[in-house]
Design a protein around this motif. Structure first.
Motif, mmCIF file in Angstrom:
data_model
loop_
_atom_site.group_PDB
_atom_site.id
_atom_site.type_symbol
_atom_site.label_atom_id
_atom_site.label_comp_id
_atom_site.label_asym_id
_atom_site.label_seq_id
_atom_site.Cartn_x
_atom_site.Cartn_y
_atom_site.Cartn_z
ATOM 1 N N THR A 36 -1.796 3.912 -1.356
ATOM 2 C CA THR A 36 -3.128 3.635 -0.821
ATOM 3 C C THR A 36 -3.081 3.308 0.659
ATOM 4 O OG1 THR A 36 -2.929 1.305 -1.484
ATOM 5 C CG2 THR A 36 -3.977 2.818 -3.048
ATOM 6 N N HIS B 245 4.539 -6.287 -8.100
ATOM 7 C CA HIS B 245 4.685 -4.907 -7.631
ATOM 8 C C HIS B 245 4.953 -3.957 -8.800
ATOM 9 C CE1 HIS B 245 6.297 -1.421 -5.535
ATOM 10 N NE2 HIS B 245 7.456 -1.587 -6.154
ATOM 11 N N LEU C 280 -1.118 1.508 -12.361
ATOM 12 C CA LEU C 280 -1.864 2.382 -11.448
ATOM 13 C C LEU C 280 -1.054 3.569 -10.959
ATOM 14 C CD1 LEU C 280 -3.561 -0.369 -9.228
ATOM 15 C CD2 LEU C 280 -4.455 0.740 -11.280
ATOM 16 N N GLY C 281 0.239 3.575 -11.198
ATOM 17 C CA GLY C 281 1.077 4.654 -10.688
ATOM 18 C C GLY C 281 1.176 5.844 -11.612
ATOM 19 N N LEU D 209 1.756 -3.422 -11.002
ATOM 20 C CA LEU D 209 0.793 -2.474 -10.444
ATOM 21 C C LEU D 209 1.314 -1.047 -10.544
ATOM 22 C CD1 LEU D 209 -0.396 -4.414 -7.254
ATOM 23 C CD2 LEU D 209 -1.639 -4.095 -9.397
ATOM 24 N N GLN D 210 2.611 -0.861 -10.317
ATOM 25 C CA GLN D 210 3.184 0.477 -10.425
ATOM 26 C C GLN D 210 3.050 1.008 -11.840
ATOM 27 O OE1 GLN D 210 4.270 2.567 -8.292
ATOM 28 N NE2 GLN D 210 4.857 1.493 -6.436
ATOM 29 N N ALA E 6 -6.270 -4.162 -5.834
ATOM 30 C CA ALA E 6 -5.443 -3.423 -6.792
ATOM 31 C C ALA E 6 -5.303 -4.190 -8.098
ATOM 32 C CB ALA E 6 -4.071 -3.141 -6.184
ATOM 33 N N SER F 169 3.897 1.810 -1.207
ATOM 34 C CA SER F 169 4.518 2.067 -2.510
ATOM 35 C C SER F 169 3.490 2.448 -3.562
ATOM 36 C CB SER F 169 5.281 0.819 -2.975
ATOM 37 O OG SER F 169 4.384 -0.267 -3.174
ATOM 38 N N LEU F 170 2.254 1.981 -3.399
ATOM 39 C CA LEU F 170 1.208 2.284 -4.381
ATOM 40 C C LEU F 170 0.498 3.594 -4.079
ATOM 41 C CD1 LEU F 170 0.129 0.850 -6.911
ATOM 42 C CD2 LEU F 170 -1.644 -0.182 -5.478
ATOM 43 N N LEU G 85 -6.577 4.865 -7.455
ATOM 44 C CA LEU G 85 -6.078 4.690 -6.099
ATOM 45 C C LEU G 85 -7.158 5.026 -5.072
ATOM 46 C CD1 LEU G 85 -2.515 6.236 -6.484
ATOM 47 C CD2 LEU G 85 -3.268 3.892 -6.921
ATOM 48 N N SER H 55 0.812 -1.217 0.000
ATOM 49 C CA SER H 55 0.000 0.000 0.000
ATOM 50 C C SER H 55 0.844 1.264 0.000
ATOM 51 C CB SER H 55 -0.938 0.002 1.216
ATOM 52 O OG SER H 55 -1.829 -1.088 1.167
#
Length: 1182
Positions: free
Chosen positions: A179, A319, A326-327, A322-323, A362, A176-177, A335, A174
């Motif tokens: 959230t 990881h 969603l990043g 997702l980055q 996520a 690093s993302l 987010l 969470s």
């Protein structure tokens, strides 16, 4: 039972002046903070702020929602004043959806942690931890560091690890993302172990070798961090409730500007460490010998084990995936939606070991982004709705959209998705096709999640009230007993088997077996059977692995109302030999072969029982199946029967009441036929309709047939014949004609005159005894009393013009509404009776009339919710308590609309009407506003319940729910030192106990002067309670002296002269023997309640001084609670001068000074005693 003390001396009115408030302290505090009473602390801290938050809720919608609530320490939405200019929004429900979005933005803003402010300190923590770990020199770690734990993994003392510092240390999860939320400040720190730690790559992933070395690597890091004083405190947790995957969780020893941060150190490895192709769902990596050097017996597959290894191998790749998706800068709505999803899952208890984690949410959002089901321009609520739609319609096998092939960690093609489906009930493949993200989900948890998502989707798609929809989604109060229909505690004895069973912990296999047996036994009776997973919250690497198999299993059952209470289960026909054999093998000797009248012959399992016990059938089925197929010594404890005794009394059990109710309806139908066929009346009778709780079988105690109410009276009566009869209301509709008077008073007199004609006609034509009164015609028939209420529909406008609401019309509409819901839910009537019994036992029945309680039950069963409607009496009762304790009664109306007749505009109109009523100069004493399609101004609650009673009821309901939760906690069944299960002390009947020490005065009543004394709940001895109260008072005041008691006499009869000691409970035996039945019949009392009349007299005379409470079902005590403002000095009131005494001394020589007076308590008590002469035994001051 511990509960809040009733404190009417605290609080003040809305205008700032001192007023009477009967709210317990905790409820008073919750009321001051807004309508969050009864919600958990997390929900109380998370209020909607009074501004637009981070600026995302722009425009008119944000401005409108700005006044909708509060963050911590500020008030939350009041439910009125939320209207806004909706001209910019098109489509039905556009205004409500905009308000819902604004509220969601505020919730996200109040939940999210400002990670920009903490980034520098987090980087410093990461640097120090990384430096400390990487500074560890390579060395050999021996199994002695965790010998006992490794023994449970099947490892011997020769197990070693060649420690090498990690190749990478980085944040995941969470933080690093972006959230991370305030109530869960846990950040994950991934530590990638070098491949050189596993030199035998072709074997080190087999037979728990990888998990053993992973644990040794973790203990080595723990020692280093502790030496460097980087941990203030620490413990070993586990990932996804899996003791094979421990993590190190610690509080940083560094001084940080923010509190509550915890860091989880998760060892991972690279995708190249082990060959992925050998970790597919069909491959076996564990043998029964668990790596002891012997030839291993291969299992068919070890899907769960393989997934635990693959999860560590692909952690960094997931990881980065997702980055990447969603990043992005334009992905803030994604987010925000993830935060909403986590809050939704937490509010409805969908997290936990088998629940949904933020990582899975996520992944789902990333999948929707990649498939363009959501786009950056969407708001977070739109993304939330898309996720709900995905979950609600998710097939059994679903894969997250895969990235390009060149990004895959291995060149070998991933397994066929169908191969996962044969080993797991739920499949949600990760983006690379190797890992099942839903491996932890059971079939039942997937069904529950899907059902919650479907109901949430319905709420979001067309919200009729943004505020209520928002709170239902993200702040709904919940309780285990209110969330499931049946709850069973299953204790399976520990057979001493290994902790790990083939493909995972033994307790998981145990839970799956219990769940499968219960599901098979119930069949179509159950929607879902869910074994709530037992949690392994922490481990000790220097001790043995936790043995959760010794803990009881909590089994939650949601039943299908249509089939749940059937008396037989039909099996296969004899021609199907194998199926019939399996049926008999499963059910045992209780199964039988039965021939049915239609010629069908089949195997049958019968659950014949009494009518009153049909709601026990699901419990009996599960109990039989588990006791038959689980090891000897298994115990199954059920709870569905524990409140049945509350509705029974001597001479009136549940079965006799059911038969009596059927007789009442049959007699009412016969009486209706007689009335409609009568000739010679001035007007023809069109129809008849039984009304009231008795006709709906929702009266707490259904009256039994009385021999004195028959057409022909038996001259030889038994001793002690009941004297008081409760009438059954019957609506009699007459032909509407213009001849009826246009004046309301004349109209009522004409109806009474017509009632006299009906009574005479009944006696003449049918020989029935009938008596006409102002309120109706009482007819004695078949052992019951029917009160005929004459009605014509063509004079409603006359009453409306006069400002009078027709009570008969309201009763008829209410009867139709409640009967509709009762017909749809089999448990509704019994749940309603339990709720009424609880209200009465708490001595609040004079405030909460039966119709109000029934409307609250309708709301509990039919209001929009993410929960399933209750399908058992206990669940319905718990849902009633939950509604009563958590609804913000002083701030919002309750809309009861089971047929969905009311639109969003109608809901806003109800809020506006409530707001106007609350702010008017003549504001009512009640704070409960119940809007129905036929009663939109809540005329039913105009006078009662009073504000003090609502507050007291809410506090007591909250306490009762907590007490029920303790009584049904599965942990209570853990074996005691003697080896026996702990007994259920008094069942759930303790919730019906009345707290008498909350009152200032107790008026004790004569038992024989009560109409139904046998209905009383068993209470602790009043004498013992009095001794205890005296001791407590003496200890608290530091003195020992008797409390003042005003009493008529010390004798048991109260010293009342015999000629004034009337007896109405039943005719004494000597009277029955000495008089003829015809004479006794003339002395029958119909609908007579002397206690209600006595309380009415007390309220009329002393209502401004005190509150009066009583249990109408046999209660022998009237509780008196002084009002706070009653004892403030005030000028003389001539109407009550006889119980006032001067306060203070008049200044000498000042004849014009006004003397102030206060009530004389002893004079008031003497007056109360005099008013109740013959009924009152004594009066006790506490």
């Amino acid at each position: 039972m511990k509960e809040a003390k009733w404190n009417p001396h605290a609080g003040g009115g809305a205008d700032g002046h001192a007023t009477s408030s009967a709210w317990p302290a905790e409820t008073e505090k919750a009321i001051d903070a807004g309508p969050a009473a009864g919600q958990k602390q997390r929900g109380q801290k998370r209020r909607l702020s009074g501004h637009a938050g981070d600026g995302k809720a722009a425009g008119a919608a944000a401005d409108a929602a700005a006044g909708a609530g509060h963050v911590q320490g500020r008030k939350r939405p009041r439910g009125v004043g939320l209207e806004m200019d909706g001209s910019a929004m098109d489509g039905e429900g556009g205004v409500e959806r905009a308000l819902l979005q604004a509220q969601a933005d505020e919730l996200v803003a109040s939940c999210r942690v400002n990670q920009d402010d903490m980034r520098a300190e987090m980087d410093a923590v990461l640097t120090k931890v990384k430096d400390a770990i990487c500074a560890i020199s390579p060395h050999t770690v021996y199994a002695t560091d965790a010998a006992e734990y490794l023994t449970d993994l099947g490892m011997g003392a020769k197990m070693t690890l060649e420690f090498v510092p990690p190749t990478e240390v980085f944040w995941i999860g969470s933080y690093s993302l972006g959230t991370l939320t305030q109530d869960n400040l846990v950040t994950d720190l991934a530590v990638r172990m070098p491949d050189s730690c596993f030199p035998a790559a072709s074997r080190d992933f087999l037979h728990y070798r990888y998990h053993a070395k992973r644990l040794l690597y973790l203990t080595c890091m723990q020692r280093r961090l502790q030496e460097q004083e980087l941990m203030a405190s620490h413990h070993y947790g586990v990932l996804r409730n899996d003791p094979r995957r421990p993590v190190l969780e610690f509080v940083p020893g560094l001084k940080l500007s923010f509190r509550g941060l915890r860091i989880r150190v998760i060892p991972i490895t690279s995708p190249q460490c082990f060959p992925m192709r050998r970790l597919g769902p069909d491959r076996s990596s564990v043998g029964n010998g668990q790596g002891k050097g012997k030839k291993q017996e291969k299992l068919a597959s070890s899907t769960n084990y393989n997934g635990s290894v693959l999860g560590d191998m692909l952690a960094k790749e997931h990881h980065e995936y997702l980055q990447q998706i969603l990043g992005k800068k334009d992905g803030s709505a994604y987010l925000d939606a993830i935060i909403l999803l986590k809050e939704w899952a937490r509010a409805h208890r969908l997290g936990g070991p088998n629940g949904m984690s933020g990582f899975v949410w996520a992944m789902i959002v990333a999948h929707l982004v990649e498939t363009r089901a959501v786009v950056p321009s969407m708001k977070c609520m739109s993304v939330f709705r898309a996720v709900m739609e995905f979950v609600a319609r998710r097939p059994k096998i679903q894969q997250v959209k895969s990235p390009p092939a060149e990004l895959h960690p291995e060149s070998v093609a991933p397994p066929n998705p169908a191969s996962f489906g044969s080993h797991s009930p739920c499949v949600l493949l990760g983006p690379f096709g190797w890992l099942n993200l839903a491996e932890h989900e059971s079939q039942s948890s997937a069904v529950l999640l899907k059902g919650f998502a479907q109901r949430a989707l319905g709420l979001v798609t067309k919200p009729v009230s943004a505020l209520e929809t928002f709170e239902t989604l993200f702040m709904e109060s919940s309780h285990p007993l209110a969330s499931v229909d049946y709850c069973l505690a299953v204790y399976v004895p520990d057979a001493g088997e290994p902790v790990l069973d083939k493909d995972g912990p033994l307790w998981r296999s145990q839970e799956r077996k219990v769940e499968a047996l219960a599901q098979r036994a119930l069949g179509k009776r159950a929607q879902v059977v869910h074994a709530i997973p037992r949690e392994c919250k922490a481990i000790d690497p220097h001790a043995r692995m936790p043995r959760l198999v010794s803990q009881p299993i909590c089994l939650a059952v949601h039943v299908e109302q249509e089939h749940a209470f059937q008396l037989i289960d039909k099996g296969p026909s004899p021609e199907e030999e194998n199926a019939a054999k399996a049926f008999r093998s499963f059910w045992g000797p209780r199964s039988e072969r039965r021939h049915f009248p239609d010629g069908i012959v089949c195997e049958v399992m019968s659950w014949e029982c009494r009518l009153s016990e049909r709601h026990h059938i699901p419990d009996r089925i599960v109990q039989h199946a588990l006791m038959r197929h689980l090891p000897s010594g298994t115990k199954v404890h059920t709870y569905s029967h524990l409140l049945d005794g509350a509705l029974e009394c001597p001479g009136s059990d549940l079965d006799s009441q059911i038969q009596s109710h059927r007789s009442i309806l049959s007699s009412a139908e016969k009486l209706g036929s007689i009335l409609q066929s009568m000739n010679g009346l001035a007007l023809k009778i069109l129809s008849t309709q039984p009304l009231g709780p008795i006709a709906r079988h929702m009266s707490v105690f259904t009256p039994l047939a009385n021999p004195l109410a028959n057409k022909l009276v038996n001259p030889h009566l038994e001793s002690k014949v009941p004297r008081c009869l409760d009438p059954v209301d019957v609506l009699v509709e007459m032909v509407s004609t213009g001849a009826w008077p246009l004046n309301p008073d004349a109209y009522m007199k004409t109806k009474a005159s017509f009632g006299t004609q009906v009574a005479m006609a009944l006696e003449a034509s049918s020989g029935l005894r009938a008596t006409a009164t102002e309120n109706g015609v009482d007819v004695l028939m078949d052992g019951f009393v029917f009160r005929l209420r004459i009605y014509t529909h063509n004079r409603e406008e006359m009453f409306a013009a006069a400002g009078i609401r027709s009570e008969l019309l309201r009763l008829s509409q209410h009867h139709g509404l409640v009967s509709l819901v009762s017909g749809q839910h089999q448990s509704f009537a019994l749940s309603t009776r339990l709720s009424k019994r609880w209200i009465a036992s708490q001595m609040m029945a004079n405030d909460f009339c039966e119709d109000v309680i029934e409307l609250l039950m309708v709301a509990a069963y039919t209001s929009p919710s993410c929960l399933m409607p209750p399908a058992s009496p206990l669940a319905g009762f718990a849902r009633f308590l939950l509604l009563l304790s958590s609804w913000p009664w002083p701030d919002r109306p309750l809309v009861v609309d089971p047929t969905n007749e009311l639109t969003a505009d109608d809901h806003r109109a109800a809020r506006n009407a409530f707001d106007v009523l609350k702010q008017s100069a003549a504001a009512p004493s009640t704070c409960m506003f119940i809007c129905t399609p036929k009663d939109r101004l809540s005329t039913i609650t105009e006078a009662r319940p009073r504000r003090e009673a609502v507050g007291r009821a809410a506090a007591l309901a909250k306490t009762a729910l907590a007490d029920m939760g303790r009584q049904t906690d599965a942990q209570r069944w853990l074996p005691a030192a003697s080896g026996e299960a702990q007994p259920l002390e008094a069942g759930l009947m303790g919730v019906l106990q009345t707290r008498l020490d909350d009152y200032d005065v107790l008026i004790h009543l004569r038992r024989e002067a009560l109409p139904h004394p046998q209905q009383a709940v068993r209470q602790p001895s009043l004498a013992a309670l009095q001794r205890k109260l005296k001791q407590d008072r003496a200890q608290s005041l530091g003195r020992h002296e008797d409390e003042g008691v005003a009493t008529t006499s010390e004798g048991p009869s109260g010293g009342v002269p015999e000629e004034r000691r009337f007896v109405i409970a039943a005719f004494p035996s000597r009277v029955v023997r000495s008089r003829k039945a015809a004479e006794l019949r003339k002395q029958v009392l119909i609908g007579f309640d002397p206690v209600a009349r006595y309380i009415g007299e007390l309220e009329g005379r002393f209502g401004r001084l005190a509150l009066f409470c009583h249990d109408p079902h046999g209660g022998r005590v009237v509780g008196v609670k002084w009002r706070a403002e009653a004892f403030l000095p005030q000028p003389m009131d001539p109407s009550c001068s006889h119980f006032l005494i001067p306060h203070g001394v008049m200044p000498a020589g000042d004849a014009s000074a006004d003397m102030q007076f206060v009530p004389d308590v002893m004079a008031v008590v003497e007056d109360m005693l005099a008013l109740g002469e013959g009924l009152v035994h004594d009066v006790q001051l506490l």
